[in-house]
Motif scaffolding. Structure first.
Motif, PDB file in Angstrom:
ATOM      1  N   ASP A  81       0.997  -1.336   0.026  1.00  0.00           N
ATOM      2  CA  ASP A  81      -0.023  -0.068  -0.070  1.00  0.00           C
ATOM      3  C   ASP A  81       0.966   1.163  -0.119  1.00  0.00           C
ATOM      4  OD1 ASP A  81      -2.106  -1.635   0.041  1.00  0.00           O
ATOM      5  OD2 ASP A  81      -2.457  -1.449   2.113  1.00  0.00           O
ATOM      6  N   GLU A  82       2.057   1.297   0.667  1.00  0.00           N
ATOM      7  CA  GLU A  82       2.686   2.307   0.633  1.00  0.00           C
ATOM      8  C   GLU A  82       3.405   2.528  -0.508  1.00  0.00           C
ATOM      9  OE1 GLU A  82       5.265   5.432   2.432  1.00  0.00           O
ATOM     10  OE2 GLU A  82       3.090   4.431   2.883  1.00  0.00           O
ATOM     11  N   ILE A  83       3.977   1.323  -1.138  1.00  0.00           N
ATOM     12  CA  ILE A  83       4.421   1.561  -2.594  1.00  0.00           C
ATOM     13  C   ILE A  83       3.657   2.199  -3.521  1.00  0.00           C
ATOM     14  CG2 ILE A  83       5.384   0.388  -4.636  1.00  0.00           C
ATOM     15  CD1 ILE A  83       6.739  -1.795  -2.489  1.00  0.00           C
ATOM     16  N   ALA A  84       2.199   1.704  -3.637  1.00  0.00           N
ATOM     17  CA  ALA A  84       1.508   2.179  -4.548  1.00  0.00           C
ATOM     18  C   ALA A  84       0.832   3.848  -4.089  1.00  0.00           C
ATOM     19  CB  ALA A  84      -0.070   1.480  -4.378  1.00  0.00           C
ATOM     20  N   ARG A  85       0.947   4.118  -2.887  1.00  0.00           N
ATOM     21  CA  ARG A  85       0.816   5.747  -2.172  1.00  0.00           C
ATOM     22  C   ARG A  85       1.860   6.474  -3.203  1.00  0.00           C
ATOM     23  NH1 ARG A  85       2.255   9.469   1.290  1.00  0.00           N
ATOM     24  NH2 ARG A  85       3.932   8.042   2.122  1.00  0.00           N
TER      25      ARG A  85
END
Length: 70
Positions: A57-61
């Motif tokens: 999720d952090e990567i996607a953000r």
């Protein structure tokens, strides 16, 4: 990569500073993304799926919002 000082200077005062800041931010973001991807792989290998999901999720953000700081 590096940007020649003359190229930055030719952008004009404020633009040169802005360009240097943006390029620095991009490099920082790319390093952070690489680190997060390595951590994601390690979490999956260790079967730490909740941690892996948080990292995903952090990567996607970071990938989807270029205005966010790294």
């Amino acid at each position: 990569g590096k940007v020649p000082r003359r190229a930055l200077a030719s952008c004009g005062g404020g633009d040169a500073e802005r360009l240097a800041r943006l390029l620095g931010d991009r490099a920082t973001r790319e390093r952070r993304l690489a680190t997060l991807r390595e951590m994601l792989s390690a979490a999956v290998r260790a079967e730490q799926y909740e941690r892996a999901a948080a990292l995903r999720d952090e990567i996607a953000r970071l990938e989807n919002d270029p205005e966010l700081p790294a």
